[in-house]
Design a protein around this motif. Structure first.
Motif: not given
Length: 252
Positions: A163-177
């Protein structure tokens, strides 16, 4: 109506010290999972890292555990677990997850019973899912070469889930892709948006305390009092972590 899957949220990290942001992660994650209609969060667990993590300026584990316990005085569903901090050596995150998963299974009601010589069929008990709670910055560390073992990442996202909560300056969708492993198990990665951007940094907190600046409203008041009483993070704080950082990202 289909019953909801019970979930336990586990956060690993330094908590050096615990901040209001750390506590907020749990509340936002629980709201998100409840809103899916699929899950019921039954517990939150905070697991402070072992002293042998040897991160710079890492306060002794007994202090960090005590501060988390004070911070959770007003929570009726989150607790601190000192097991990881009490081990003889630093533990990889996946091993901490395995331990807590085993404890969950051990705590379930017995599935068999006897009534006058006849086997009794118990009411089915849903096995709680254990999920690792983290910020998007931790998800990014999965990309860092030689920091996490691929088999550990795979076990975390396949067997447990994130369960990953967003933070400014990070794009978790990019990390997954950008990760074949995360792509394969993205159905088990829950991306949670924090509507109120909360960028309280434990690093900033330590720096501010060292400079004698106020950290009120950034930390729970009992934690601030504990830091003052034990002279933590001040310029003349005699206990400083030493050595190089061990593998794996964590919540600071």
């Amino acid at each position: 109506m289909k019953s909801r899957v019970p979930v336990v949220l586990l956060a690993c990290g330094s908590f050096n010290p615990i901040t209001n942001m750390h506590l907020r992660l749990f509340e936002v994650a629980r709201d998100y999972l409840h809103q899916t209609g699929l899950y019921q969060v039954i517990r939150g667990v905070i697991s402070p890292v072992n002293d042998n993590y040897r991160k710079k300026d890492l306060a002794a584990a007994h202090h960090r555990v005590a501060m988390v316990r004070l911070a959770l005085q007003t929570s009726d569903w989150i607790r601190v677990d000192p097991w990881e901090s009490e081990q003889a050596q630093w533990m990889e995150t996946v091993k901490v997850l395995r331990h807590h998963h085993s404890e969950l299974l051990r705590s379930l009601p017995q599935k068999e019973g006897w009534d006058q010589g006849k086997a009794v069929s118990p009411v089915p008990t849903a096995v709680p899912e254990l999920k690792l709670l983290c910020g998007a910055d931790v998800l990014k560390t999965f990309q860092t070469p030689d920091l996490w073992k691929d088999e550990h990442i795979r076990e975390i996202v396949e067997k447990f889930g994130l369960v990953c909560v967003s933070r400014v300056g990070h794009n978790p969708k990019d990390y997954i892709s950008g990760s074949p492993i995360l792509q394969r198990y993205q159905h088990n990665i829950h991306l949670v948006r924090e509507p109120v951007q909360n960028e309280i940094s434990a690093t900033y907190i330590r720096r501010a305390l060292g400079q004698g600046l106020s950290v009120k409203y950034l930390l729970p008041d009992p934690v601030i009092a504990y830091i003052k009483d034990h002279n933590l993070y001040s310029k003349d704080d005699s206990w400083k972590g030493t050595g190089a950082q061990n593998s794996e990202g964590e919540t600071s």
